[in-house]
Design a protein around this motif. Structure first.
Motif, short mmCIF file in Angstrom:
data_model
loop_
_atom_site.label_atom_id
_atom_site.label_comp_id
_atom_site.label_asym_id
_atom_site.label_seq_id
_atom_site.Cartn_x
_atom_site.Cartn_y
_atom_site.Cartn_z
N GLU A 115 15.28 -61.86 46.17
CA GLU A 115 14.18 -61.76 47.02
C GLU A 115 14.29 -60.69 48.17
O GLU A 115 13.52 -59.88 48.45
CB GLU A 115 13.89 -63.12 47.87
N TYR A 137 5.35 -60.26 37.78
CA TYR A 137 6.25 -60.41 38.94
C TYR A 137 5.88 -59.34 39.74
O TYR A 137 6.22 -58.13 39.56
CB TYR A 137 7.78 -60.15 38.58
N PRO A 138 5.05 -59.66 40.99
CA PRO A 138 4.85 -58.43 42.08
C PRO A 138 6.01 -58.08 42.92
O PRO A 138 6.81 -59.00 43.19
CB PRO A 138 3.56 -59.52 42.63
N PHE A 139 5.96 -56.93 43.27
CA PHE A 139 6.87 -56.54 44.50
C PHE A 139 6.30 -55.92 45.52
O PHE A 139 4.94 -55.70 45.35
CB PHE A 139 7.70 -55.29 43.78
N TRP A 140 6.83 -55.93 46.57
CA TRP A 140 6.37 -55.25 47.93
C TRP A 140 7.67 -54.61 48.67
O TRP A 140 8.60 -54.59 48.11
CB TRP A 140 5.73 -56.46 48.85
N LYS A 176 8.04 -54.97 52.04
CA LYS A 176 8.14 -55.62 53.36
C LYS A 176 9.80 -55.23 53.62
O LYS A 176 10.78 -55.53 52.77
CB LYS A 176 7.88 -56.72 53.51
N CYS A 226 6.25 -50.41 53.66
CA CYS A 226 5.14 -51.15 54.23
C CYS A 226 4.77 -50.69 55.50
O CYS A 226 3.41 -50.77 55.69
CB CYS A 226 5.46 -52.75 54.17
N CYS A 271 1.43 -56.33 54.00
CA CYS A 271 2.01 -55.38 52.95
C CYS A 271 1.32 -55.48 51.47
O CYS A 271 1.08 -56.62 51.05
CB CYS A 271 3.46 -55.69 52.66
N TYR A 292 0.95 -55.81 47.52
CA TYR A 292 1.78 -56.16 46.40
C TYR A 292 1.62 -55.27 45.39
O TYR A 292 0.30 -54.69 45.22
CB TYR A 292 1.41 -57.60 45.96
N TYR A 293 2.61 -54.98 44.47
CA TYR A 293 2.48 -54.25 43.25
C TYR A 293 2.64 -55.11 42.16
O TYR A 293 4.00 -55.55 41.71
CB TYR A 293 3.28 -52.84 43.44
N THR A 294 1.77 -55.40 41.34
CA THR A 294 1.88 -56.23 40.06
C THR A 294 1.60 -55.46 38.74
O THR A 294 0.86 -54.61 38.71
CB THR A 294 0.82 -57.38 40.26
#
Length: 116
Positions: A4, A29-32, A34, A61, A71, A73-75
Motif C-alpha cells: 500500500e 488494481y488502481p494506483f494513485w 498520494k 497528487c 487524488c 486513481y489510475y486503473t
C-alpha cells in the motif's frame, strides 16, 4: 502494508530501479500518487507477462490537489497480476509499448533463490 505504501514518501528513485507489485490473482488494481513526490511511469502486466496498460509521467497528487484529498486513481483497462512503477521517462527511453512481454517472470522466486 508495504504494498500500500509503495513509493510514498520517497524523494527519489535511483535510475534503473523500480517497484514491482505482485498480486495474488489478476484484477483491476488502481494506483494513485498520494504522498508520492516523484513523477512515475506505471505499467500493468498480465499474469503471462504482457504489458496491458501504461500510464506515462504520472504526476504527484499535489500537482492536482494540494490537500491530497482528491487524488486521481489510475486503473488498468484489463486485469493485471503485476504492476511496475519506474521513474517518469523510463518507458519512453527504453522503447516500452503495450503488448510486449516482460521476461521477469522467468526469474527464480525468493524461495527458489534461497535454495540455490
Amino acid at each position: 502494508k508495504d504494498r500500500e505504501a509503495g513509493l510514498m514518501y520517497r524523494n527519489n528513485l535511483p535510475q534503473g530501479h523500480g517497484m514491482l507489485f505482485v498480486f495474488d490473482s489478476p484484477g483491476f488494481y488502481p494506483f494513485w500518487m498520494k504522498n508520492t513526490s516523484i513523477p512515475l511511469d506505471i505499467m500493468w502486466i498480465s499474469a503471462k507477462g504482457r504489458i496491458i496498460d501504461i500510464r506515462k509521467n504520472v504526476m504527484p497528487c499535489v500537482e492536482f490537489d494540494k490537500t491530497q484529498k482528491n487524488c486521481p486513481y489510475y486503473t488498468p483497462i484489463e486485469k493485471a497480476k503485476y504492476v511496475l512503477e519506474v521513474n517518469s521517462g523510463w518507458i519512453e527511453k527504453n522503447g516500452i509499448s503495450l503488448g510486449i512481454f516482460i521476461d521477469f517472470l522467468s526469474f527464480p522466486s525468493e524461495s527458489e533463490r534461497s535454495e540455490l
